[in-house]
Design an enzyme around this catalytic site. Structure first.
Site, PDB file in Angstrom:
ATOM      1  N   LEU A  11     -28.480  31.565   8.395  1.00 14.05           N
ATOM      2  CA  LEU A  11     -28.621  30.121   8.541  1.00 14.05           C
ATOM      3  C   LEU A  11     -30.084  29.698   8.561  1.00 14.05           C
ATOM      4  O   LEU A  11     -30.490  28.773   7.845  1.00 14.05           O
ATOM      5  CB  LEU A  11     -27.912  29.643   9.817  1.00 14.05           C
ATOM      6  N   GLY A  12     -30.886  30.346   9.398  1.00 16.82           N
ATOM      7  CA  GLY A  12     -32.293  29.975   9.497  1.00 16.82           C
ATOM      8  C   GLY A  12     -33.029  30.111   8.185  1.00 16.82           C
ATOM      9  O   GLY A  12     -33.880  29.277   7.841  1.00 16.82           O
ATOM     10  N   ALA A 128     -23.900  30.044   5.261  1.00 15.71           N
ATOM     11  CA  ALA A 128     -24.960  30.903   4.718  1.00 15.71           C
ATOM     12  C   ALA A 128     -24.584  32.360   4.912  1.00 15.71           C
ATOM     13  O   ALA A 128     -23.950  32.732   5.903  1.00 15.71           O
ATOM     14  CB  ALA A 128     -26.284  30.611   5.421  1.00 15.71           C
ATOM     15  N   LYS A 182     -17.118  21.686  16.142  1.00 11.02           N
ATOM     16  CA  LYS A 182     -17.637  22.898  15.496  1.00 11.02           C
ATOM     17  C   LYS A 182     -17.150  24.138  16.220  1.00 11.02           C
ATOM     18  O   LYS A 182     -16.807  25.149  15.591  1.00 11.02           O
ATOM     19  CB  LYS A 182     -19.157  22.873  15.463  1.00 11.02           C
ATOM     20  N   ASN A 200     -14.167  33.807   4.388  1.00  6.56           N
ATOM     21  CA  ASN A 200     -13.506  32.663   5.019  1.00  6.56           C
ATOM     22  C   ASN A 200     -12.262  32.186   4.273  1.00  6.56           C
ATOM     23  O   ASN A 200     -11.259  31.825   4.874  1.00  6.56           O
ATOM     24  CB  ASN A 200     -14.487  31.502   5.151  1.00  6.56           C
ATOM     25  N   ASN A 250     -17.930  32.687   1.727  1.00  2.00           N
ATOM     26  CA  ASN A 250     -18.855  33.019   2.812  1.00  2.00           C
ATOM     27  C   ASN A 250     -18.285  34.089   3.732  1.00  2.00           C
ATOM     28  O   ASN A 250     -17.099  34.091   4.044  1.00  2.00           O
ATOM     29  CB  ASN A 250     -19.166  31.769   3.633  1.00  2.00           C
ATOM     30  N   SER A 252     -18.342  35.005   7.452  1.00  3.10           N
ATOM     31  CA  SER A 252     -18.714  34.356   8.706  1.00  3.10           C
ATOM     32  C   SER A 252     -19.786  35.161   9.418  1.00  3.10           C
ATOM     33  O   SER A 252     -19.943  36.369   9.196  1.00  3.10           O
ATOM     34  CB  SER A 252     -17.491  34.208   9.613  1.00  3.10           C
ATOM     35  N   SER A 253     -20.523  34.493  10.298  1.00  2.00           N
ATOM     36  CA  SER A 253     -21.596  35.181  11.019  1.00  2.00           C
ATOM     37  C   SER A 253     -21.050  36.342  11.845  1.00  2.00           C
ATOM     38  O   SER A 253     -21.695  37.389  11.968  1.00  2.00           O
ATOM     39  CB  SER A 253     -22.340  34.190  11.929  1.00  2.00           C
TER      40      SER A 253
END
Length: 307
Positions: A11-12, A128, A182, A200, A250, A252-253
């Site tokens: 993400l960053g 991301a 969220k 996802n 994506n 997921s984190s």
């Protein structure tokens, strides 16, 4: 505007990639290989099957970073205390650190070190994926909403920078519903994709997975309602599945964490629902089971059988 992004993970890095076109951006992250790759060859980002590169500054050492008006906190929950120390070093006296992190409780941790007057809340639905050192993929261009407090003009300024860079953004005077919205989406997606080892989109197209999404989301909604939260989601189950479909490719984190054997954010996502449910007397058996399964995945990582 000078901006520090504390946490150059997926993400960053995607946010930094975009903002570098309109601001002076510094990425701060302890992953030396990633930082060196960015400084040596630029940050690569895969957007709609097209690879693009930008040049920007990255460092593992915040001591050399010039003071910034805004710090964006994009680390995992376990690194929040570290991020607070970094933010304390790089923020100007009137600067604000905005947490864009998953789950509940991160803003409170930041406030202990920085003071509430220097901590802002933001909610992002950007998707991301980290593909390797210095290389990320934009997996979903969802909006980012910044809280109007504690400094209104900075909230509007950073939202303007997001929009100028091509990322949708807005400012809100009430983020509680968005934060919980969220959280509920993450409750429905992160742990299940990590356990099932799927991107996802599989949650939206597989009947058995859709059923699991419904069960954990409905528990989370019941907890939110008991807490008196007015959700930003009209149909939480359908909207969670829609997010899964919109970010179909994506990882997921939490899946990314499990695949590399790293600690997850289960305690601040599904774990937050279980704790709040316990406090409010709302049963959350499905979320509790997901917490135990992910914890077991973390603990057994060195023993895992490879296909």
């Amino acid at each position: 505007m000078n901006i520090a992004i504390i946490g150059a993970g997926a993400l960053g890095s995607v946010i930094g990639f975009h903002l570098a076109a309109v601001s002076n951006v510094t990425l701060i992250d302890p992953w030396a290989e990633h930082v060196h790759a960015i400084n040596d060859g630029g940050l690569r980002c895969l957007i709609d099957h097209e690879e693009r590169i930008v040049t920007l500054s990255a460092t593992t050492d915040p001591s050399g970073v010039k003071p910034v008006e805004v710090a964006l906190i994009t680390v995992k929950a376990a690194q929040t205390a570290w991020a607070a120390e970094v933010a304390a070093h790089v923020l100007t006296p009137d600067g604000v650190a905005y947490t864009l992190q998953n789950g509940l409780g991160n803003a409170e941790i930041l406030s202990v070190r920085l003071g509430k007057q220097h901590v802002g809340q933001a909610v992002t639905t950007l998707g991301a994926t980290l593909l390797g050192p210095g290389y990320v993929r934009l997996a979903g261009r969802g909006p980012t909403t910044f809280g109007a407090t504690p400094v209104l003009h900075l909230a509007y300024a950073i939202a303007d920078k997001f929009r100028a860079s091509g990322l949708p953004a807005a400012v809100s005077t009430d983020l509680i519903g968005l934060v919980w919205g969220k959280l509920i989406v993450n409750v429905g997606i992160n742990a299940l994709t990590a356990i099932l080892r799927v991107p996802n989109g599989a949650l939206a197209t597989t009947p058995a997975a859709r059923s699991l999404v419904r069960k954990v989301v409905e528990e989370a909604v019941a907890v939110a309602q008991a807490a008196g939260v007015t959700l930003s989601l009209t149909d939480p189950v359908a909207e969670t599945l829609a997010v899964a479909q919109a970010t179909a490719v994506n990882y997921s984190s939490m899946l990314q964490d499990v695949l590399r054997g790293a600690p997850t954010e289960i305690d601040t996502i599904n774990g937050a629902i279980v704790r709040e449910g316990g406090r409010l007397g709302v049963p959350t058996p499905c979320n509790a089971m997901l917490c135990e399964l992910v914890a077991a995945l973390e603990e057994t990582a060195p023993l895992r059988v490879q296909a």
